[in-house]
Enzyme design. Structure first.
Site, short mmCIF file in Angstrom:
data_model
loop_
_atom_site.label_atom_id
_atom_site.label_comp_id
_atom_site.label_asym_id
_atom_site.label_seq_id
_atom_site.Cartn_x
_atom_site.Cartn_y
_atom_site.Cartn_z
N CYS A 53 0.85 -1.18 0.00
CA CYS A 53 0.00 0.00 0.00
C CYS A 53 0.89 1.25 0.00
CB CYS A 53 -0.92 0.00 1.22
SG CYS A 53 -0.02 0.08 2.80
N HIS A 83 5.34 -5.46 8.89
CA HIS A 83 5.26 -6.87 9.29
C HIS A 83 5.46 -7.78 8.08
CE1 HIS A 83 2.96 -5.87 13.23
NE2 HIS A 83 4.27 -5.83 13.38
N CYS A 148 3.00 5.77 8.68
CA CYS A 148 2.03 5.82 7.58
C CYS A 148 1.17 7.07 7.69
CB CYS A 148 1.15 4.58 7.62
SG CYS A 148 -0.20 4.61 6.42
N GLU A 178 0.90 -0.20 16.43
CA GLU A 178 0.09 0.93 16.00
C GLU A 178 -0.93 1.33 17.06
OE1 GLU A 178 -3.36 2.05 12.82
OE2 GLU A 178 -1.85 0.61 12.13
N CYS A 285 -8.76 3.31 6.83
CA CYS A 285 -7.68 3.32 5.83
C CYS A 285 -8.20 2.82 4.49
CB CYS A 285 -6.53 2.44 6.31
SG CYS A 285 -5.27 2.11 5.07
N SER A 314 1.41 -9.98 10.70
CA SER A 314 0.75 -8.86 10.02
C SER A 314 -0.75 -8.89 10.31
CB SER A 314 0.99 -8.94 8.51
OG SER A 314 0.10 -8.09 7.81
N SER A 315 -1.24 -7.85 10.96
CA SER A 315 -2.66 -7.80 11.32
C SER A 315 -3.55 -7.75 10.09
CB SER A 315 -2.92 -6.57 12.20
OG SER A 315 -4.28 -6.46 12.52
N ASN A 316 -3.20 -6.90 9.12
CA ASN A 316 -4.08 -6.78 7.95
C ASN A 316 -4.12 -8.08 7.15
OD1 ASN A 316 -2.59 -6.42 5.09
ND2 ASN A 316 -1.27 -5.56 6.66
N SER A 377 1.81 -5.49 3.31
CA SER A 377 3.27 -5.39 3.47
C SER A 377 4.01 -6.50 2.75
CB SER A 377 3.62 -5.42 4.97
OG SER A 377 3.07 -6.57 5.59
#
Length: 398
Positions: A53, A83, A148, A178, A285, A314-316, A377
């Site tokens: 992103c 991440h 970010c 975050e 986001c 990685s959370s997303n 990421s």
């Protein structure tokens, strides 16, 4: 949108061609159907949006430029910059050292830092306390800050509504970098509390309405509220913001639920809801929302399994796995090497973080239909390597 200078090793000619073609065909990003790669015995459907992103590319560009601009200096990252294991390993190979792990555990004492050192703030941002500590040591934070812009947008919105007398509810994983940073920034301006999910939001609402005795709040939410927080006074007016990598639908559901609690408690209408509840929908986001919406669109395509690629912490990416596994067999990998053979795969459980071998993950049928996406990421080159690996298992070329 700005073009970033990131190492060419993270790029993929195949994926770039696919993304550029979709961009030309769908300039307004209204079409969330996946892209078909027909390889004969296997058909791979790539999500409309996936991979790096804006915030990640921005962070990578700043980090590698920092290395080039500071030869001979000690260069540190507060924690993982993003991440993704590939990117973090590359930075370490360039001599960058991590001061903390992803959960805030100290790896290198801050006391060892000097004004001659360079410290990079990761894409997740950091706390006001750590920023102040670095400045006191004479280490500038603004030059090497990869936070970010969309995380900063959440901080700015929190400050804006704080000035109007609202307290803040942060929807986020309490131990995530975050969330810790957002909590620090928000609580500097106004009383703040963190909820991890809808269950905790419902629990919080019981203290707002008085259904639960106020005294119990401080134990139930220990470590989740700002200093001096008063559950009886500080929850009379609120706004909800989020850790940007959470499921956007979850944040919206939590916000809608708490809004309904205030409407009922204070007998509010659409005309006067703002007296008690701030509108913060503009903090979601765009990239997280696009990637999650693209997965939902992808899941409308009949398929046999899904593969989600990205860093295990990685959370997303974990949320993309969550969406996929609700519909069909889903495998979470961070590299092509996890596809050990046509029969076995090394999978990761996104909830427990357990890694285990799966046998028979590829059904014996032709054509085999596979849905595929990656986290924000994850380099496109890693996605291409996974496609290459699958193709090689079926003796076909891309």
């Amino acid at each position: 949108m700005k073009q970033f200078n990131v190492p060419t090793g993270y790029r993929s000619g195949l994926i770039s061609d696919i993304k550029n073609r979709r961009k030309e065909q769908d300039k307004l990003k209204k079409d969330f159907t996946p892209t078909l790669l027909d390889l004969g015995p296997i058909q791979i459907y790539l999500a409309r949006h996936f991979g790096f992103c804006y915030g990640v590319e921005n962070a990578i560009e700043i980090a590698f430029r920092t290395i080039e601009e500071n030869p001979g200096k000690r260069i540190f990252l507060l924690s993982e910059m993003i991440h993704n294991p590939k990117v973090n390993e590359d930075l370490q190979q360039q001599g960058v050292q991590f001061l903390q792990d992803t959960y805030g555990k100290q790896l290198i004492p801050f006391e060892t830092l000097t004004a001659d050192d360079v410290v990079i703030i990761p894409a997740f941002g950091t706390t006001l306390q750590i920023e102040a500590m670095l400045r006191e040591k004479g280490i500038p934070t603004e030059h090497y800050n990869t936070t970010c812009p969309f995380v900063e947008k959440v901080w700015n919105r929190s400050e804006q509504i704080a000035k109007k007398g609202y307290s803040i509810v942060v929807h986020g994983k309490p131990q995530h970098e975050e969330t810790r940073a957002t909590f620090s920034h928000a609580s500097h301006h106004t009383p703040t509390v963190v909820v991890n999910d809808m269950t905790e939001a419902v629990e919080l609402s019981k203290y707002i309405t008085g259904e639960q005795p106020a005294a119990q709040f401080y134990e139930a939410f220990r470590g989740r509220y700002s200093q001096g927080f008063d559950i009886e006074k500080d929850m009379q007016r609120i706004g909800v913001v989020n850790q940007t990598t959470q499921l956007a639908s979850d944040t919206q559901a939590i916000s809608d639920y708490l809004k309904s609690v205030y409407i009922k408690k204070y007998q509010l209408t659409a005309a006067n809801i703002a007296e008690r509840f701030a509108d913060t929908r503009d903090t979601l986001c765009y990239a997280t929302n696009d990637n999650q919406t693209a997965v939902q669109g992808m899941l409308e395509t009949p398929a046999d399994l899904a593969i989600v690629i990205g860093g295990y912490n990685s959370s997303n990416t974990s949320h993309l796995v969550e969406l996929c596994e609700a519909v069909l067999p889903t495998y979470f990998i961070d590299a092509a090497e996890k596809l050990i053979s046509k029969e076995t795969l090394l999978n990761r459980n996104w909830r427990t973080k357990e890694q285990f071998t799966v046998t028979g993950y590829l059904p014996d049928k032709e054509p085999l239909r596979i849905l595929m996406t990656s986290g924000a990421s994850c380099p496109d080159a890693v996605v291409e390597s996974v496609i290459d690996r699958l193709a090689s298992l079926y003796d076909v070329a891309i």
